[in-house]
Design a protein around this motif. Structure first.
Motif, PDB file in Angstrom:
ATOM      1  N   GLY A   1       0.725  -1.107   0.016  1.00  9.78           N
ATOM      2  CA  GLY A   1       0.168  -0.107  -0.019  1.00  9.78           C
ATOM      3  C   GLY A   1       0.969   1.134   0.044  1.00  9.78           C
ATOM      4  O   GLY A   1       1.966   1.336  -0.106  1.00  9.78           O
ATOM      5  N   THR A   2       0.010   2.275  -0.220  1.00  4.30           N
ATOM      6  CA  THR A   2       0.570   3.799  -0.288  1.00  4.30           C
ATOM      7  C   THR A   2      -0.148   4.742   0.791  1.00  4.30           C
ATOM      8  O   THR A   2      -1.388   4.460   0.591  1.00  4.30           O
ATOM      9  CB  THR A   2       0.770   4.254  -1.597  1.00  4.30           C
ATOM     10  OG1 THR A   2       1.514   3.409  -2.332  1.00  4.30           O
ATOM     11  CG2 THR A   2       1.205   5.763  -1.574  1.00  4.30           C
ATOM     12  N   ILE A   3       0.449   5.320   1.402  1.00  7.12           N
ATOM     13  CA  ILE A   3      -0.118   6.339   2.400  1.00  7.12           C
ATOM     14  C   ILE A   3       0.253   7.734   1.816  1.00  7.12           C
ATOM     15  O   ILE A   3       1.576   7.974   1.710  1.00  7.12           O
ATOM     16  CB  ILE A   3       0.123   6.019   3.747  1.00  7.12           C
ATOM     17  CG1 ILE A   3      -0.366   4.578   4.371  1.00  7.12           C
ATOM     18  CG2 ILE A   3      -0.485   7.182   4.729  1.00  7.12           C
ATOM     19  CD1 ILE A   3      -0.009   4.391   5.728  1.00  7.12           C
ATOM     20  N   VAL A   4      -0.435   8.557   1.578  1.00  9.78           N
ATOM     21  CA  VAL A   4      -0.354   9.884   0.922  1.00  9.78           C
ATOM     22  C   VAL A   4      -0.873  11.037   1.724  1.00  9.78           C
ATOM     23  O   VAL A   4      -2.014  11.017   2.063  1.00  9.78           O
ATOM     24  CB  VAL A   4      -1.040  10.041  -0.723  1.00  9.78           C
ATOM     25  CG1 VAL A   4      -0.271  11.510  -1.018  1.00  9.78           C
ATOM     26  CG2 VAL A   4      -0.315   8.864  -1.329  1.00  9.78           C
ATOM     27  N   GLY A   5      -0.014  11.836   2.126  1.00 10.11           N
ATOM     28  CA  GLY A   5      -0.498  12.967   3.112  1.00 10.11           C
ATOM     29  C   GLY A   5      -0.219  14.166   2.165  1.00 10.11           C
ATOM     30  O   GLY A   5       0.890  14.468   1.692  1.00 10.11           O
TER      31      GLY A   5
END
Length: 152
Positions: free
Chosen positions: A103-107
């Motif tokens: 997964g990828t978490i983008v802020g």
């Protein structure tokens, strides 16, 4: 004699125009140096706040995977048991997620000075190793040392 003493006293009172101009010039030079340095400091602080909000999402992501759950955003489902990142209003960033074991978490940084608002911090999980990588669109001088983002 009295008139000479009076003239000396009058000449010594107050500042001359040139002295005042020198003080104003010194203050102007200090302001010209201090204001850009302060703006850089504010941008660095905003990046740190956004990174501090996004980084805990890794823990929620890992917990969800270990419990055979699909990591989801808490705001998307209202579920607080298996969530990635709570949308905190005072840390000035938002979190989105690409679901899956890799997964990828983008802020995305919201608010703050120009040059950092709208920029993003991306945490990417390698499915094979489980290691996290950090990349950002923020200019490097506002990120600080490379370890600040890459060592997350």
């Amino acid at each position: 004699m009295k008139s000479m003493k009076m003239m000396k006293k009058q000449a010594q009172a107050g500042f001359t125009l040139i002295e005042l101009m020198i003080v104003v010039a010194i203050i102007g030079i200090l302001a010209a140096v201090a204001i850009p340095a302060y703006q850089d400091y504010v941008k660095k602080a905003k990046f740190s706040a956004a990174l501090a909000e996004v980084t805990p999402g890794k823990m929620g992501f890992e917990v969800a995977l270990n419990d055979n759950k699909t990591p989801v955003l808490a705001a998307a489902t209202g579920d607080t048991e298996w969530f990635i990142g709570v949308q905190a209003s005072n840390t000035n960033s938002t979190v989105t997620l690409t679901e899956g074991a890799a997964g990828t978490i983008v802020g995305t940084i919201v608010g703050g000075p120009a040059g950092i608002v709208g920029e993003s911090i991306t945490l990417t999980r390698d499915e094979g190793t489980g290691k996290w990588a950090c990349t950002t669109t923020v200019e490097q001088k506002f990120v600080g040392p490379v370890e600040t983002c890459d060592g997350v």
